[in-house]
Scaffold this motif. Sequence first.
Motif, PDB file in Angstrom:
ATOM      1  N   LYS A 277       0.822  -1.207   0.000  1.00  0.00           N
ATOM      2  CA  LYS A 277       0.000   0.000   0.000  1.00  0.00           C
ATOM      3  C   LYS A 277       0.858   1.260   0.000  1.00  0.00           C
ATOM      4  CE  LYS A 277      -3.969  -2.132   2.304  1.00  0.00           C
ATOM      5  NZ  LYS A 277      -4.860  -2.114   3.494  1.00  0.00           N
ATOM      6  N   VAL A 278       1.985   1.191   0.690  1.00  0.00           N
ATOM      7  CA  VAL A 278       2.908   2.327   0.689  1.00  0.00           C
ATOM      8  C   VAL A 278       3.399   2.608  -0.722  1.00  0.00           C
ATOM      9  CG1 VAL A 278       5.183   3.105   1.450  1.00  0.00           C
ATOM     10  CG2 VAL A 278       3.620   2.053   3.081  1.00  0.00           C
ATOM     11  N   GLU A 279       3.809   1.534  -1.410  1.00  0.00           N
ATOM     12  CA  GLU A 279       4.294   1.705  -2.774  1.00  0.00           C
ATOM     13  C   GLU A 279       3.187   2.186  -3.709  1.00  0.00           C
ATOM     14  OE1 GLU A 279       7.464  -0.749  -5.551  1.00  0.00           O
ATOM     15  OE2 GLU A 279       5.986  -1.846  -4.350  1.00  0.00           O
ATOM     16  N   LEU A 280       1.971   1.683  -3.496  1.00  0.00           N
ATOM     17  CA  LEU A 280       0.844   2.092  -4.321  1.00  0.00           C
ATOM     18  C   LEU A 280       0.533   3.574  -4.110  1.00  0.00           C
ATOM     19  CD1 LEU A 280      -2.375   0.054  -4.923  1.00  0.00           C
ATOM     20  CD2 LEU A 280      -2.580   2.461  -4.316  1.00  0.00           C
ATOM     21  N   LEU A 281       0.546   4.012  -2.850  1.00  0.00           N
ATOM     22  CA  LEU A 281       0.246   5.413  -2.563  1.00  0.00           C
ATOM     23  C   LEU A 281       1.310   6.342  -3.136  1.00  0.00           C
ATOM     24  CD1 LEU A 281      -1.482   7.534  -1.135  1.00  0.00           C
ATOM     25  CD2 LEU A 281      -0.165   7.115   0.941  1.00  0.00           C
ATOM     26  N   CYS A 282       2.565   5.983  -2.968  1.00  0.00           N
ATOM     27  CA  CYS A 282       3.646   6.830  -3.498  1.00  0.00           C
ATOM     28  C   CYS A 282       3.593   6.905  -5.018  1.00  0.00           C
ATOM     29  CB  CYS A 282       4.998   6.288  -3.034  1.00  0.00           C
ATOM     30  SG  CYS A 282       5.306   6.486  -1.269  1.00  0.00           S
ATOM     31  N   ALA A 283       3.385   5.748  -5.652  1.00  0.00           N
ATOM     32  CA  ALA A 283       3.336   5.738  -7.107  1.00  0.00           C
ATOM     33  C   ALA A 283       2.162   6.557  -7.625  1.00  0.00           C
ATOM     34  CB  ALA A 283       3.243   4.299  -7.613  1.00  0.00           C
ATOM     35  N   SER A 284       0.985   6.392  -7.000  1.00  0.00           N
ATOM     36  CA  SER A 284      -0.198   7.139  -7.443  1.00  0.00           C
ATOM     37  C   SER A 284      -0.004   8.643  -7.254  1.00  0.00           C
ATOM     38  CB  SER A 284      -1.433   6.672  -6.658  1.00  0.00           C
ATOM     39  OG  SER A 284      -1.669   5.302  -6.857  1.00  0.00           O
ATOM     40  N   SER A 285       0.543   9.030  -6.118  1.00  0.00           N
ATOM     41  CA  SER A 285       0.717  10.454  -5.831  1.00  0.00           C
ATOM     42  C   SER A 285       1.721  11.097  -6.783  1.00  0.00           C
ATOM     43  CB  SER A 285       1.169  10.638  -4.383  1.00  0.00           C
ATOM     44  OG  SER A 285       1.373  11.995  -4.084  1.00  0.00           O
ATOM     45  N   VAL A 286       2.851  10.421  -7.012  1.00  0.00           N
ATOM     46  CA  VAL A 286       3.897  10.996  -7.856  1.00  0.00           C
ATOM     47  C   VAL A 286       3.453  11.064  -9.315  1.00  0.00           C
ATOM     48  CG1 VAL A 286       6.225  10.609  -8.743  1.00  0.00           C
ATOM     49  CG2 VAL A 286       5.760  10.342  -6.308  1.00  0.00           C
ATOM     50  N   ILE A 287       2.864   9.977  -9.813  1.00  0.00           N
ATOM     51  CA  ILE A 287       2.416   9.976 -11.208  1.00  0.00           C
ATOM     52  C   ILE A 287       1.316  11.011 -11.423  1.00  0.00           C
ATOM     53  CG2 ILE A 287       1.305   8.613 -13.003  1.00  0.00           C
ATOM     54  CD1 ILE A 287       4.155   7.881 -12.579  1.00  0.00           C
ATOM     55  N   THR A 288       0.401  11.134 -10.460  1.00  0.00           N
ATOM     56  CA  THR A 288      -0.662  12.128 -10.578  1.00  0.00           C
ATOM     57  C   THR A 288      -0.094  13.537 -10.634  1.00  0.00           C
ATOM     58  OG1 THR A 288      -2.241  10.708  -9.407  1.00  0.00           O
ATOM     59  CG2 THR A 288      -2.709  13.068  -9.472  1.00  0.00           C
ATOM     60  N   ALA A 289       0.841  13.841  -9.736  1.00  0.00           N
ATOM     61  CA  ALA A 289       1.451  15.174  -9.731  1.00  0.00           C
ATOM     62  C   ALA A 289       2.183  15.440 -11.043  1.00  0.00           C
ATOM     63  CB  ALA A 289       2.405  15.306  -8.548  1.00  0.00           C
ATOM     64  N   PHE A 290       2.893  14.429 -11.538  1.00  0.00           N
ATOM     65  CA  PHE A 290       3.641  14.559 -12.787  1.00  0.00           C
ATOM     66  C   PHE A 290       2.714  14.872 -13.959  1.00  0.00           C
ATOM     67  CE2 PHE A 290       5.592  12.836 -16.599  1.00  0.00           C
ATOM     68  CZ  PHE A 290       6.895  13.304 -16.523  1.00  0.00           C
ATOM     69  N   LEU A 291       1.648  14.059 -14.106  1.00  0.00           N
ATOM     70  CA  LEU A 291       0.741  14.228 -15.240  1.00  0.00           C
ATOM     71  C   LEU A 291      -0.102  15.491 -15.115  1.00  0.00           C
ATOM     72  CD1 LEU A 291      -0.485  10.532 -15.691  1.00  0.00           C
ATOM     73  CD2 LEU A 291       1.249  11.760 -17.011  1.00  0.00           C
ATOM     74  N   ALA A 292      -0.566  15.794 -13.893  1.00  0.00           N
ATOM     75  CA  ALA A 292      -1.398  16.985 -13.706  1.00  0.00           C
ATOM     76  C   ALA A 292      -0.596  18.254 -13.978  1.00  0.00           C
ATOM     77  CB  ALA A 292      -1.965  17.003 -12.284  1.00  0.00           C
ATOM     78  N   ALA A 293       0.646  18.287 -13.516  1.00  0.00           N
ATOM     79  CA  ALA A 293       1.481  19.465 -13.763  1.00  0.00           C
ATOM     80  C   ALA A 293       1.736  19.653 -15.257  1.00  0.00           C
ATOM     81  CB  ALA A 293       2.806  19.339 -13.013  1.00  0.00           C
ATOM     82  N   PHE A 294       1.986  18.549 -15.955  1.00  0.00           N
ATOM     83  CA  PHE A 294       2.230  18.653 -17.397  1.00  0.00           C
ATOM     84  C   PHE A 294       0.967  19.107 -18.135  1.00  0.00           C
ATOM     85  CE2 PHE A 294       2.362  16.819 -21.681  1.00  0.00           C
ATOM     86  CZ  PHE A 294       3.552  17.378 -22.147  1.00  0.00           C
ATOM     87  N   ALA A 295      -0.193  18.525 -17.761  1.00  0.00           N
ATOM     88  CA  ALA A 295      -1.443  18.887 -18.436  1.00  0.00           C
ATOM     89  C   ALA A 295      -1.796  20.351 -18.194  1.00  0.00           C
ATOM     90  CB  ALA A 295      -2.581  17.979 -17.954  1.00  0.00           C
ATOM     91  N   LEU A 296      -1.688  20.794 -16.942  1.00  0.00           N
ATOM     92  CA  LEU A 296      -2.012  22.189 -16.630  1.00  0.00           C
ATOM     93  C   LEU A 296      -1.000  23.142 -17.258  1.00  0.00           C
ATOM     94  CD1 LEU A 296      -3.096  21.858 -12.886  1.00  0.00           C
ATOM     95  CD2 LEU A 296      -4.542  22.509 -14.813  1.00  0.00           C
ATOM     96  N   GLY A 297       0.270  22.729 -17.286  1.00  0.00           N
ATOM     97  CA  GLY A 297       1.280  23.575 -17.909  1.00  0.00           C
ATOM     98  C   GLY A 297       1.020  23.783 -19.394  1.00  0.00           C
ATOM     99  N   MET A 298       0.708  22.705 -20.104  1.00  0.00           N
ATOM    100  CA  MET A 298       0.400  22.830 -21.522  1.00  0.00           C
ATOM    101  C   MET A 298      -0.873  23.636 -21.749  1.00  0.00           C
ATOM    102  SD  MET A 298       2.868  21.483 -23.110  1.00  0.00           S
ATOM    103  CE  MET A 298       2.128  21.624 -24.734  1.00  0.00           C
ATOM    104  N   LEU A 299      -1.856  23.452 -20.852  1.00  0.00           N
ATOM    105  CA  LEU A 299      -3.085  24.227 -20.971  1.00  0.00           C
ATOM    106  C   LEU A 299      -2.809  25.719 -20.807  1.00  0.00           C
ATOM    107  CD1 LEU A 299      -6.184  24.305 -21.214  1.00  0.00           C
ATOM    108  CD2 LEU A 299      -6.297  23.999 -18.727  1.00  0.00           C
ATOM    109  N   MET A 300      -1.958  26.068 -19.836  1.00  0.00           N
ATOM    110  CA  MET A 300      -1.623  27.470 -19.619  1.00  0.00           C
ATOM    111  C   MET A 300      -0.874  28.058 -20.820  1.00  0.00           C
ATOM    112  SD  MET A 300      -2.915  28.514 -16.858  1.00  0.00           S
ATOM    113  CE  MET A 300      -4.282  27.455 -17.326  1.00  0.00           C
ATOM    114  N   VAL A 301      -0.001  27.258 -21.415  1.00  0.00           N
ATOM    115  CA  VAL A 301       0.727  27.730 -22.600  1.00  0.00           C
ATOM    116  C   VAL A 301      -0.252  28.052 -23.722  1.00  0.00           C
ATOM    117  CG1 VAL A 301       2.323  27.032 -24.417  1.00  0.00           C
ATOM    118  CG2 VAL A 301       2.874  26.559 -22.030  1.00  0.00           C
ATOM    119  N   CYS A 302      -1.195  27.151 -23.965  1.00  0.00           N
ATOM    120  CA  CYS A 302      -2.169  27.384 -25.042  1.00  0.00           C
ATOM    121  C   CYS A 302      -3.049  28.590 -24.743  1.00  0.00           C
ATOM    122  CB  CYS A 302      -3.041  26.137 -25.225  1.00  0.00           C
ATOM    123  SG  CYS A 302      -2.131  24.673 -25.767  1.00  0.00           S
ATOM    124  N   ILE A 303      -3.486  28.736 -23.489  1.00  0.00           N
ATOM    125  CA  ILE A 303      -4.370  29.854 -23.135  1.00  0.00           C
ATOM    126  C   ILE A 303      -3.644  31.186 -23.264  1.00  0.00           C
ATOM    127  CG2 ILE A 303      -5.587  30.941 -21.204  1.00  0.00           C
ATOM    128  CD1 ILE A 303      -6.361  28.138 -20.280  1.00  0.00           C
TER     129      ILE A 303
END
Length: 381
Positions: A61-87
């Motif tokens: 569960k520790v590994e699952l939580l860390c992996a989910s949190s890190v991947i989510t932060a990585f993808l969300a930051a990239f998606a929002l960053g690209m969205l801000m660039v386009c806007i």
Amino acid sequence: MGLQFPAAANTGQIDDTQEQHRVISSNLALIQVQATVVGFLAAVAALLLGAMSREELDFVKVELLCASSVITAFLAAFALGMLMVCIVIGARKLGVNPDNIATPIAASLGDLITLSILAFVSSFFYKHKGKRYPLRWGTRTRLGPIWFSPADYSPLSITVFAFHLSWLPTVVWIYFGGLILNKTISKQQFQGMAIFTPIICGVGGNLVAIQTSRISTYLHMWSTPGVLPLWMKQYWPNPCSTFCTSEINSISARVLLSLVVPGHLIFFYIIYLVEGHLVPQSKMFVVFYLLASLMQVTILLYLAEVMVRLTWHQALDPDSHCIPYLTGLGDLLGTGLLTLCFLINWLLRSEAGLDGISDPVSLPPSAAGPLLQGTTNSKAS
């Protein structure tokens, strides 16, 4: 990035195509590093809280939580960053001020995109928790942003890196706001507070972020870091000069302040339609709620004017150093003032006897019979 990029666009730093690509790539890489660090720290904090409450840790569960949190932060930051660039680029081409668009969109869509990605990623890892490869891949991906270290280090990205200086006070403001919410949300007199809290905090945070970004862009265009214009030399301006003059920042402050009451009334009506049973049935509560919202935004807009002047005088970028403080303080003010609204409304209802039993008390037949008989006898006599 939603704060820095509009300022760069308004000051003409990204008009050149080559410079635009350099600024975008360096900032995207840098926010990936920041998002990954924050995602990992969030997972660690959650694990520590869980360990203190249950005194046991499951490695899977520790590994699952860390992996989910890190991947989510990585993808969300990239998606929002690209969205801000386009806007920002689109707003720049259309002749619209990106400060009025990028900041509220980033604040509004940030939670939605992050929660959606977290739900998808955590569900995927949970389904494959018996398999080691997806979790190992997810855990090792946290090193990915470091491989894309921003070697260019444009001045814009360096100021973004200074954003970490604002994390501690922001966390403190949010902690106290969450503490207030945690102590009151389970009590009957504060029923419905959980619904109104994100609204009053979100509206105040978005409005003060827009104003701060506009003042920062104004200083970038008309002055140099460390030097305030002659008409902004006073570090602690008179509140009247913040809201009641013909200066452009004062006009924008009045416009933003005028949006508070109509905006909250719209949200209030939507909440009433969706969750009507949780909305306090009192006109006084609506009045107190609107007054609290106005007080919150007024304080934040004035503090934005003060903090931008102080940080600019210290040759610091207001976008990076002021907005985290102000939005965190907005959460604390919003939660505290909303708590007072519910408390005052409950006290007034208690004094008026509205919290008691409103329906007439029905007597049992055994008690009603003698009472009616006694009444009949008294009438006959």
